[in-house]
Design a protein around this motif. Structure first.
Motif, mmCIF file in Angstrom:
data_model
loop_
_atom_site.group_PDB
_atom_site.id
_atom_site.type_symbol
_atom_site.label_atom_id
_atom_site.label_comp_id
_atom_site.label_asym_id
_atom_site.label_seq_id
_atom_site.Cartn_x
_atom_site.Cartn_y
_atom_site.Cartn_z
ATOM 1 N N ASN A 32 35.192 53.994 40.122
ATOM 2 C CA ASN A 32 34.825 53.036 39.078
ATOM 3 C C ASN A 32 33.315 52.815 39.037
ATOM 4 O O ASN A 32 32.715 52.782 37.959
ATOM 5 C CB ASN A 32 35.558 51.714 39.298
ATOM 6 N N ALA A 33 32.688 52.695 40.189
ATOM 7 C CA ALA A 33 31.230 52.504 40.242
ATOM 8 C C ALA A 33 30.511 53.708 39.648
ATOM 9 O O ALA A 33 29.519 53.559 38.931
ATOM 10 C CB ALA A 33 30.779 52.258 41.683
ATOM 11 N N GLY A 34 31.007 54.915 39.930
ATOM 12 C CA GLY A 34 30.402 56.115 39.361
ATOM 13 C C GLY A 34 30.514 56.154 37.853
ATOM 14 O O GLY A 34 29.555 56.480 37.145
ATOM 15 N N LEU A 35 31.676 55.793 37.337
ATOM 16 C CA LEU A 35 31.868 55.797 35.888
ATOM 17 C C LEU A 35 31.035 54.708 35.212
ATOM 18 O O LEU A 35 30.460 54.930 34.144
ATOM 19 C CB LEU A 35 33.360 55.650 35.559
ATOM 20 N N ILE A 36 30.946 53.556 35.834
ATOM 21 C CA ILE A 36 30.122 52.476 35.284
ATOM 22 C C ILE A 36 28.646 52.881 35.248
ATOM 23 O O ILE A 36 27.916 52.525 34.333
ATOM 24 C CB ILE A 36 30.319 51.172 36.092
ATOM 25 N N SER A 37 28.217 53.667 36.224
ATOM 26 C CA SER A 37 26.812 54.076 36.267
ATOM 27 C C SER A 37 26.462 55.086 35.176
ATOM 28 O O SER A 37 25.295 55.351 34.924
ATOM 29 C CB SER A 37 26.457 54.647 37.641
ATOM 30 N N GLY A 38 27.496 55.659 34.535
ATOM 31 C CA GLY A 38 27.228 56.580 33.435
ATOM 32 C C GLY A 38 27.873 57.945 33.554
ATOM 33 O O GLY A 38 27.764 58.763 32.644
ATOM 34 N N ALA A 39 28.570 58.213 34.657
ATOM 35 C CA ALA A 39 29.239 59.504 34.795
ATOM 36 C C ALA A 39 30.418 59.585 33.832
ATOM 37 O O ALA A 39 31.072 58.583 33.544
ATOM 38 C CB ALA A 39 29.717 59.702 36.231
ATOM 39 N N ASP A 40 30.676 60.784 33.332
ATOM 40 C CA ASP A 40 31.824 61.013 32.454
ATOM 41 C C ASP A 40 33.082 61.330 33.252
ATOM 42 O O ASP A 40 34.194 61.146 32.771
ATOM 43 C CB ASP A 40 31.550 62.201 31.515
ATOM 44 N N GLY A 41 32.889 61.834 34.467
ATOM 45 C CA GLY A 41 34.009 62.192 35.328
ATOM 46 C C GLY A 41 33.591 62.094 36.779
ATOM 47 O O GLY A 41 32.399 61.998 37.095
ATOM 48 N N TYR A 42 34.577 62.114 37.673
ATOM 49 C CA TYR A 42 34.319 61.923 39.094
ATOM 50 C C TYR A 42 35.315 62.777 39.871
ATOM 51 O O TYR A 42 36.524 62.661 39.647
ATOM 52 C CB TYR A 42 34.524 60.444 39.424
ATOM 53 N N LEU A 43 34.828 63.638 40.737
ATOM 54 C CA LEU A 43 35.684 64.463 41.582
ATOM 55 C C LEU A 43 35.359 64.221 43.051
ATOM 56 O O LEU A 43 34.201 64.016 43.410
ATOM 57 C CB LEU A 43 35.496 65.950 41.275
ATOM 58 N N ALA A 44 36.396 64.276 43.877
ATOM 59 C CA ALA A 44 36.226 64.081 45.311
ATOM 60 C C ALA A 44 35.944 65.401 46.000
ATOM 61 O O ALA A 44 36.462 66.444 45.619
ATOM 62 C CB ALA A 44 37.481 63.455 45.899
ATOM 63 N N LYS A 45 35.077 65.351 47.010
ATOM 64 C CA LYS A 45 34.844 66.493 47.881
ATOM 65 C C LYS A 45 35.933 66.504 48.935
ATOM 66 O O LYS A 45 36.422 65.446 49.298
ATOM 67 C CB LYS A 45 33.468 66.385 48.558
ATOM 68 N N PRO A 46 36.356 67.636 49.446
ATOM 69 C CA PRO A 46 35.831 68.961 49.157
ATOM 70 C C PRO A 46 36.222 69.414 47.749
ATOM 71 O O PRO A 46 37.272 69.047 47.227
ATOM 72 C CB PRO A 46 36.463 69.858 50.229
ATOM 73 N N LEU A 47 35.340 70.213 47.166
ATOM 74 C CA LEU A 47 35.493 70.639 45.784
ATOM 75 C C LEU A 47 36.250 71.956 45.677
ATOM 76 O O LEU A 47 36.049 72.862 46.478
ATOM 77 C CB LEU A 47 34.112 70.804 45.146
ATOM 78 N N ALA A 48 37.072 72.049 44.662
ATOM 79 C CA ALA A 48 37.702 73.312 44.290
ATOM 80 C C ALA A 48 36.870 73.843 43.125
ATOM 81 O O ALA A 48 36.900 73.265 42.035
ATOM 82 C CB ALA A 48 39.148 73.088 43.869
ATOM 83 N N PRO A 49 36.077 74.896 43.346
ATOM 84 C CA PRO A 49 35.124 75.335 42.324
ATOM 85 C C PRO A 49 35.718 75.582 40.941
ATOM 86 O O PRO A 49 35.141 75.172 39.931
ATOM 87 C CB PRO A 49 34.532 76.615 42.910
ATOM 88 N N LYS A 50 36.879 76.215 40.858
ATOM 89 C CA LYS A 50 37.474 76.468 39.537
ATOM 90 C C LYS A 50 37.842 75.167 38.836
ATOM 91 O O LYS A 50 37.628 75.013 37.633
ATOM 92 C CB LYS A 50 38.701 77.372 39.656
ATOM 93 N N ALA A 51 38.408 74.229 39.584
ATOM 94 C CA ALA A 51 38.775 72.938 39.001
ATOM 95 C C ALA A 51 37.523 72.186 38.547
ATOM 96 O O ALA A 51 37.526 71.536 37.492
ATOM 97 C CB ALA A 51 39.559 72.107 40.002
ATOM 98 N N LEU A 52 36.465 72.283 39.316
ATOM 99 C CA LEU A 52 35.217 71.623 38.944
ATOM 100 C C LEU A 52 34.667 72.208 37.647
ATOM 101 O O LEU A 52 34.273 71.468 36.746
ATOM 102 C CB LEU A 52 34.192 71.754 40.065
ATOM 103 N N VAL A 53 34.632 73.521 37.528
ATOM 104 C CA VAL A 53 34.124 74.167 36.313
ATOM 105 C C VAL A 53 34.982 73.778 35.113
ATOM 106 O O VAL A 53 34.465 73.453 34.043
ATOM 107 C CB VAL A 53 34.042 75.697 36.483
ATOM 108 N N THR A 54 36.296 73.765 35.288
ATOM 109 C CA THR A 54 37.199 73.378 34.204
ATOM 110 C C THR A 54 36.940 71.933 33.770
ATOM 111 O O THR A 54 36.880 71.633 32.575
ATOM 112 C CB THR A 54 38.670 73.553 34.638
ATOM 113 N N GLU A 55 36.790 71.035 34.738
ATOM 114 C CA GLU A 55 36.515 69.634 34.417
ATOM 115 C C GLU A 55 35.172 69.493 33.706
ATOM 116 O O GLU A 55 35.058 68.764 32.715
ATOM 117 C CB GLU A 55 36.527 68.782 35.701
#
Length: 128
Positions: A93-116
């Motif tokens: 919520n803090a990330g989205l309020i700061s202006g992010a359009d989306g938020y993903l948790a690490k560790p990252l799945a590169p394909k999912a990140l690119v798709t998002e």
């Protein structure tokens, strides 16, 4: 805005390298920044279509970087995807309020990140 350029703001060089490879495989060009201040300078000159930013970085954190980007009329419409090891509802919520359009948790799945990221860019581009 530079239609195929993505800025990766993360103090972990391995993460920047992994995301660069993934983004380039998807047809994007990627620039990396090791801290928030460097990312802020790159944003104003390069004007990327999207940014992936870590929350915790030296000099300026990802939330401050998002707020800065959203306050700049030249880049405020770029897609911003925040990534962090903290994925509690409060953090997201803090990330989205700061202006992010989306938020993903690490560790990252590169394909999912690119798709998002592609989805966020499309929504921003189409005004959805």
């Amino acid at each position: 805005m530079n239609q195929n350029l993505i800025l990766i703001a993360d103090d972990d060089a391995d993460v920047r390298d992994l995301l660069t490879v993934s983004l380039e495989a998807a047809g994007y060009r990627a620039l990396g920044a090791k801290d928030g201040h460097t990312a802020a300078r790159i944003l104003t000159v390069a004007k990327p279509i999207g940014m992936i930013t870590d929350v915790r970085m030296p000099a300026m954190n990802g939330m401050e970087l998002c707020q800065l980007a959203r306050s700049n009329p030249d880049i405020r419409e770029m897609a911003i995807l925040m990534v962090s090891g903290n994925a509690h509802a409060y953090d997201v919520n803090a990330g989205l309020i700061s202006g992010a359009d989306g938020y993903l948790a690490k560790p990252l799945a590169p394909k999912a990140l690119v798709t998002e990221l592609q989805s966020l860019i499309s929504r921003r581009h189409l005004g959805v």
